[in-house]
Write an enzyme that holds these catalytic residues in place. Structure first.
Site, PDB file in Angstrom:
ATOM      1  N   ALA A  84      16.820  61.373  96.695  1.00  0.00           N
ATOM      2  CA  ALA A  84      16.896  62.602  97.491  1.00  0.00           C
ATOM      3  C   ALA A  84      16.767  63.852  96.636  1.00  0.00           C
ATOM      4  O   ALA A  84      16.283  64.881  97.110  1.00  0.00           O
ATOM      5  CB  ALA A  84      18.207  62.635  98.269  1.00  0.00           C
ATOM      6  N   TRP A  95      25.290  66.973  96.285  1.00  0.00           N
ATOM      7  CA  TRP A  95      25.199  67.091  97.741  1.00  0.00           C
ATOM      8  C   TRP A  95      26.083  68.263  98.155  1.00  0.00           C
ATOM      9  O   TRP A  95      27.311  68.173  98.135  1.00  0.00           O
ATOM     10  CB  TRP A  95      25.657  65.794  98.404  1.00  0.00           C
ATOM     11  N   LEU A 143      20.386  63.804  92.282  1.00  0.00           N
ATOM     12  CA  LEU A 143      19.254  63.952  91.363  1.00  0.00           C
ATOM     13  C   LEU A 143      19.009  62.596  90.726  1.00  0.00           C
ATOM     14  O   LEU A 143      19.882  61.712  90.761  1.00  0.00           O
ATOM     15  CB  LEU A 143      19.515  65.022  90.315  1.00  0.00           C
ATOM     16  N   GLY A 170      25.170  59.874  89.032  1.00  0.00           N
ATOM     17  CA  GLY A 170      26.354  60.299  88.311  1.00  0.00           C
ATOM     18  C   GLY A 170      26.167  60.327  86.808  1.00  0.00           C
ATOM     19  O   GLY A 170      26.813  61.116  86.114  1.00  0.00           O
ATOM     20  N   ASN A 190      28.124  63.325  84.871  1.00  0.00           N
ATOM     21  CA  ASN A 190      29.510  62.876  84.680  1.00  0.00           C
ATOM     22  C   ASN A 190      30.045  63.260  83.307  1.00  0.00           C
ATOM     23  O   ASN A 190      29.411  63.985  82.546  1.00  0.00           O
ATOM     24  CB  ASN A 190      29.627  61.365  84.948  1.00  0.00           C
ATOM     25  N   HIS A 221      35.031  58.767  91.369  1.00  0.00           N
ATOM     26  CA  HIS A 221      34.767  57.333  91.230  1.00  0.00           C
ATOM     27  C   HIS A 221      34.851  56.627  92.584  1.00  0.00           C
ATOM     28  O   HIS A 221      35.554  55.611  92.705  1.00  0.00           O
ATOM     29  CB  HIS A 221      35.766  56.685  90.270  1.00  0.00           C
ATOM     30  N   ALA A 249      28.172  51.143  93.362  1.00  0.00           N
ATOM     31  CA  ALA A 249      29.628  51.009  93.295  1.00  0.00           C
ATOM     32  C   ALA A 249      30.257  50.634  94.627  1.00  0.00           C
ATOM     33  O   ALA A 249      31.429  50.233  94.661  1.00  0.00           O
ATOM     34  CB  ALA A 249      30.252  52.304  92.775  1.00  0.00           C
ATOM     35  N   THR A 260      33.631  54.502  86.555  1.00  0.00           N
ATOM     36  CA  THR A 260      32.834  53.478  87.247  1.00  0.00           C
ATOM     37  C   THR A 260      31.349  53.461  86.876  1.00  0.00           C
ATOM     38  O   THR A 260      30.619  52.594  87.342  1.00  0.00           O
ATOM     39  CB  THR A 260      32.972  53.650  88.770  1.00  0.00           C
ATOM     40  N   ASN A 261      30.884  54.386  86.028  1.00  0.00           N
ATOM     41  CA  ASN A 261      29.449  54.430  85.762  1.00  0.00           C
ATOM     42  C   ASN A 261      28.962  53.191  85.009  1.00  0.00           C
ATOM     43  O   ASN A 261      27.983  52.548  85.414  1.00  0.00           O
ATOM     44  CB  ASN A 261      29.089  55.689  84.970  1.00  0.00           C
TER      45      ASN A 261
END
Length: 557
Positions: A33, A62, A82, A86, A90, A494, A528, A539-540
């Site tokens: 997006a 967003w 983008l 993240g 991040n 996360h 995730a 969480t990445n």
């Protein structure tokens, strides 16, 4: 005909696009997006290893997404929009979590998932510059290192010393043996010291040149297209609003733990009551879509730094060390708490004057939900984390405030800090942190006051920063402490769990262990949202690991 249509260009989507397009006989299309973030063309705020501004740029997120954390009202919730997701905005942290996190996934019904099955993919994704051996990789796209001792700020070193004196020794490797202690944080940066989002380290120039790979950015996904219960493609909206239907042999949803369940529901896969309310034709009744929403609830304690305590390296990464500790509460796991020790608390002049211990519950038990209220793909879903709805989460954040107050008030830190106070990333703090002339003026005035206030600094902090709240009041009144935590609890960006993996006979499971959506064919989820129980980690990297493994499962299938 496209073989694999990947909907969402975040950490998982970029990894899948790179790995699945390795087969020249498979045509892969990745849809995102937001805008492209390409090798050699990163904006300075994204490339910087001080990651404090990337998520404040509204072009990267967003813009209308909000979430309700706990008792307070909804607030802006930053999620990447983008290419690279993240990983492009991040905090650069590259930790894995506890081995038992992944064994737990298997116990919860996610067939094939365990620490033994995940470790090879953690190794595959990384090049660890500091450690070798059976736990580490040396040839992966994600380059991992730790901040050199010479670049650690005086405040961070001081806090590490206080913690060591209280039984939490400094240990070498955050991704080594799982044990309590203090660690210099593992971060992902290039040889030049810049951020390396997955849109750069996986989607290299060589990968982007593959004739069987198509990257489509600035395209919003309306819904997945079905023929009966067979996914056959997706309906896209380009930047100008033009509609296009793209056909594919297999569709893989990688839109993240908030937007993946929303996309499934708009497509007819989700709780029957929501589909009926929205007027969406039923494809598959999966009650678990949008449920099981998890986050790491957070709170903080900060200190006003003296000139001696401030970092001399203003462009250095700020989350320089972390403390992992066990709450000891009944029904919790070892290492269930996390504290990031920040050399500075914001990209701006006020943040430069503050050091922080930013705590979160590493293994949280509260659960929330994502619910779709409109079929318009540009309208955000209703996001409610219901943080602290589980009593253990509230008690552990209160414990963290006490620990932070005790640590930062230690006499050994007297030369490095003055006032110690409770803090959080509240909407008020977030608003003041946004770039702009008026905000810059506000921050400049406050910075000046903090510098010249002398013995009145405590009054300035209470009056202008904490709005009258003090640690003394909170620590003396358990009810006041509970109220403070409930009102100020934040997240850690996360979100996870909303399309969770599980057994075929589990009505709350959305996918099987390989990401295939139950009740339909030709459709997977990979991000995730698959996570059955949140790991004790940012969480990445776990998401990248999952994408690496699912890419291999797809190839093998």
């Amino acid at each position: 005909m496209i073989d694999y249509l990947i909907l969402g260009g975040g950490s998982a989507g970029c990894v899948l696009a790179a790995r699945l397009s390795e087969d020249p006989n498979k045509r892969v299309c990745l849809v995102e997006a937001g805008r492209d973030i390409a090798p050699g063309k990163m904006p300075a705020t994204i490339a910087s290893r001080y990651p404090g501004r990337a998520y404040l740029d509204e072009r990267n997120i967003w813009q209308r997404l909000t979430a309700r954390m706990a008792a307070q009202g909804s607030r802006r919730y930053e999620q990447a929009r983008l290419l690279g997701g993240g990983s492009a905005i991040n905090a650069l942290m590259t930790n894995r979590g506890a081995p038992d996190d992944y064994d737990e996934w298997g116990r919860l019904g996610a067939e094939g998932w365990s620490w033994a099955s995940c470790l090879p993919y953690f190794r595959k994704l990384e090049t660890d510059c500091d450690f070798t051996g059976p736990l580490h990789g040396d040839a992966g796209p994600v380059r991992i290192r730790r901040t050199a001792p010479a670049f650690l700020s005086p405040f961070v070193k001081g806090v590490m010393g206080v913690l060591a004196s209280r039984g939490l020794p400094t240990r070498p490797d955050q991704n080594g043996e799982w044990q309590d202690g203090v660690y210099v944080g593992a971060i992902g940066v290039s040889e030049q010291g810049e951020r390396i989002p997955v849109s750069v380290c996986y989607l290299t120039d060589e990968v982007r040149a593959r004739p069987n790979l198509t990257l489509r950015t600035e395209c919003v996904v309306d819904r997945v297209l079905f023929r009966g219960t067979q996914a056959v493609g997706a309906r896209l909206l380009d930047r100008a609003g033009a509609v296009e239907e793209v056909q594919a042999q297999e569709v893989i949803v990688c839109a993240g733990a908030i937007h993946s369940p929303a996309l499934l529901i708009r497509s007819g896969v989700g709780p029957l009551d929501q589909l009926l309310d929205l007027g969406v034709p039923l494809v598959a009744d999966r009650p678990g879509v949008g449920g099981n929403l998890m986050e790491h609830p957070s709170i903080a304690v900060s200190a006003l730094l003296t000139t001696q305590g401030r970092t001399p390296h203003v462009d250095e990464h700020h989350e320089q060390a972390i403390v992992r500790f066990s709450s000891g509460l009944p029904g919790t796991v070892p290492g269930d708490m996390h504290g990031a020790i920040l050399s500075r608390s914001g990209w701006h002049s006020v943040g430069y004057r503050l050091g922080t211990m930013f705590f979160w519950v590493n293994k949280s038990y509260s659960r929330g939900r994502v619910q779709v209220t409109s079929l318009d793909p540009l309208q955000e879903p209703d996001v409610r984390f219901s943080m602290l709805s589980e009593a253990r989460d509230l008690q552990r954040l209160k414990q963290a405030v006490r620990m932070g107050a005790e640590t930062l008030s230690a006499p050994g830190l007297d030369p490095l800090r003055t006032v110690v106070f409770p803090s959080s990333y509240s909407p008020r703090v977030a608003k003041v942190a946004m770039p702009g002339r008026f905000n810059a003026l506000q921050r400049g005035v406050l910075s000046l006051l903090l510098d010249i206030a002398g013995p009145l600094r405590g009054w300035v902090v209470r009056g202008l920063v904490t709005q009258g709240v003090t640690l003394d009041k909170l620590l003396a009144d358990d009810r006041a402490l509970s109220e403070f935590v409930r009102t100020n609890v934040g997240g850690t960006w996360h979100p996870s769990g909303t399309c969770r993996m599980g057994r075929l006979d589990d009505p709350q499971a959305v996918t099987l262990g390989d990401g295939r959506v139950i009740g339909v064919t030709g459709l997977r989820v990979c991000d995730a949202s698959l996570i059955p129980a949140i790991p004790c980690a940012n969480t990445n990297v776990p998401t990248i690991m999952m994408a690496e493994r699912i890419a291999d499962l797809i190839k093998a299938g």
